[in-house]
Design an enzyme around this catalytic site. Structure first.
Site, PDB file in Angstrom:
ATOM      1  N   SER A 141       0.648   5.216 -13.960  1.00 15.55           N
ATOM      2  CA  SER A 141       1.968   5.481 -14.538  1.00 15.55           C
ATOM      3  C   SER A 141       1.917   5.611 -16.059  1.00 15.55           C
ATOM      4  CB  SER A 141       2.940   4.365 -14.159  1.00 15.55           C
ATOM      5  OG  SER A 141       4.189   4.555 -14.796  1.00 15.55           O
ATOM      6  N   SER A 178       4.849   5.548 -17.691  1.00 10.76           N
ATOM      7  CA  SER A 178       6.085   4.916 -18.144  1.00 10.76           C
ATOM      8  C   SER A 178       5.836   3.869 -19.236  1.00 10.76           C
ATOM      9  CB  SER A 178       6.823   4.277 -16.964  1.00 10.76           C
ATOM     10  OG  SER A 178       7.346   5.279 -16.106  1.00 10.76           O
ATOM     11  N   THR A 213       9.362   3.550  -9.111  1.00  9.74           N
ATOM     12  CA  THR A 213       8.730   4.740  -8.560  1.00  9.74           C
ATOM     13  C   THR A 213       8.392   4.491  -7.094  1.00  9.74           C
ATOM     14  OG1 THR A 213       6.970   6.362  -8.953  1.00  9.74           O
ATOM     15  CG2 THR A 213       6.393   4.039  -9.285  1.00  9.74           C
ATOM     16  N   LYS A 215      11.898   3.344  -4.297  1.00 11.05           N
ATOM     17  CA  LYS A 215      13.186   3.880  -4.734  1.00 11.05           C
ATOM     18  C   LYS A 215      14.316   3.598  -3.743  1.00 11.05           C
ATOM     19  CE  LYS A 215      11.361   7.529  -7.705  1.00 11.05           C
ATOM     20  NZ  LYS A 215      11.383   8.985  -8.030  1.00 11.05           N
ATOM     21  N   ASN A 272      15.881   5.087  -9.229  1.00 14.22           N
ATOM     22  CA  ASN A 272      14.629   4.995  -9.981  1.00 14.22           C
ATOM     23  C   ASN A 272      14.777   4.072 -11.185  1.00 14.22           C
ATOM     24  OD1 ASN A 272      16.093   6.601 -11.817  1.00 14.22           O
ATOM     25  ND2 ASN A 272      14.248   7.681 -12.476  1.00 14.22           N
ATOM     26  N   GLY A 295       9.096  20.264  -0.195  1.00 11.22           N
ATOM     27  CA  GLY A 295       8.889  18.839   0.032  1.00 11.22           C
ATOM     28  C   GLY A 295      10.190  18.091   0.258  1.00 11.22           C
ATOM     29  N   GLY A 345      11.951  13.747   0.253  1.00 11.75           N
ATOM     30  CA  GLY A 345      11.839  12.433  -0.375  1.00 11.75           C
ATOM     31  C   GLY A 345      12.796  12.280  -1.546  1.00 11.75           C
ATOM     32  N   ARG A 378       6.871  20.230   5.757  1.00  9.05           N
ATOM     33  CA  ARG A 378       5.921  20.262   6.874  1.00  9.05           C
ATOM     34  C   ARG A 378       6.643  20.027   8.192  1.00  9.05           C
ATOM     35  NH1 ARG A 378       0.933  16.510   4.497  1.00  9.05           N
ATOM     36  NH2 ARG A 378       0.158  18.027   2.969  1.00  9.05           N
ATOM     37  N   GLY A 422       5.379  19.075 -14.929  1.00  5.33           N
ATOM     38  CA  GLY A 422       6.045  17.885 -14.410  1.00  5.33           C
ATOM     39  C   GLY A 422       6.224  16.787 -15.428  1.00  5.33           C
TER      40      GLY A 422
END
Length: 269
Positions: free
Chosen positions: A15, A17, A62, A66, A87, A125, A127, A150, A234
């Site tokens: 991380s 952060s 994270t 979450k 988060n 994706g 989540g 998927r 990102g």
């Protein structure tokens, strides 16, 4: 009394952060504040929070914590209620308030890349980050969002959020989607799925945000750029969501320049 904060998750050693928050505290003159990285799973989160002293002021949260953070909070901002994921946890009298700054992170990353408005978008994706991306895209005007996963059953959370925002969701699997036609795409696919998303047919002019920030350019980013598209790093999502976290946890305006300098020192853009 010293004030303490931390990032929670598993794995957590990677991380960034701590880099951002420590730089912010130093720039704000909060010399008695500390920021740590605590490795724990979702099932451990309620136990941890129950045993903490008042010196603990807040947490960045994270994966995989979450959803647990949203569930354990005694108060909640509307976003975690909509997303079922938080988060950020901020100390309040009698407990913790759940916040979600991922939406701001995704939205700012796209807007600074020139995406001011979009009607048709795609999310790769599922989540917590995918649901945050759904809100961010809706706020930019999206009317239709392709959700590519998927397993269609795992898209339920993203579809529910889009439905609550009156956005049409079209679900497809990667096997059914040789190409992504949307002009704006947000990929929340983890590292182990990069081969799949990089292998899709990408088009010139597309803007693709890959929420991964390690190992840049990712295979997806390289494929998009080779096709003549624009990629969004990102690291921008991480940065902008962290600026809001700093403000929520400390009650002070985030020192943008100091945080950016600290991040650029470890992850050059």
């Amino acid at each position: 009394m010293a004030e303490r904060a931390a990032v929670l998750g598993r794995p957590i050693a990677h991380s960034l952060s701590p880099v951002l928050h420590r730089a912010a505290y130093a720039a704000l003159g909060l010399d008695d504040w500390t920021y740590e990285a605590l490795d724990l799973g979702a099932e451990e989160l309620p136990v941890l929070l129950a045993g903490l002293d008042e010196e603990w002021r807040g947490f960045s949260v994270t994966m995989p914590c979450k959803q647990a953070a949203a569930a354990v909070a005694t108060e909640s901002d509307p976003l975690p209620l909509l997303l079922g994921a938080a988060n950020t946890l901020v100390r309040v009298p009698g407990g913790w308030r759940a916040e979600n700054t991922d939406v701001t992170g995704v939205g700012m990353a796209l807007q600074l890349a020139g995406v001011d408005h979009v009607e048709h978008a795609a999310i790769l994706g599922n989540g917590g980050t995918a649901t945050a991306a759904a809100v961010a895209l809706a706020s930019l005007g999206a009317q239709t969002v392709d959700v590519v996963v998927r397993d269609p059953a795992r898209a339920a959370g993203v579809v529910a959020v889009l439905g609550a925002l009156d956005v049409t969701a079209r679900v497809a699997t990667f096997a059914q989607t040789p190409e992504v036609a949307a002009p704006v795409v947000v990929s929340t696919v983890p590292v182990d799925g990069q081969t799949t998303v990089a292998g899709l047919h990408w088009q010139p002019g597309q803007t693709v945000l890959d929420v991964l920030y390690a190992g840049w350019p990712t295979p997806l980013a390289a494929a998009v750029e080779d096709a003549g598209g624009t990629t969004v790093h990102g690291i921008e999502v991480l940065f902008w969501q962290a600026t809001v976290q700093v403000e929520l946890i400390t009650g002070r305006p985030a020192p943008i320049e100091a945080m950016r300098a600290a991040l650029d020192a470890v992850v050059p853009r």
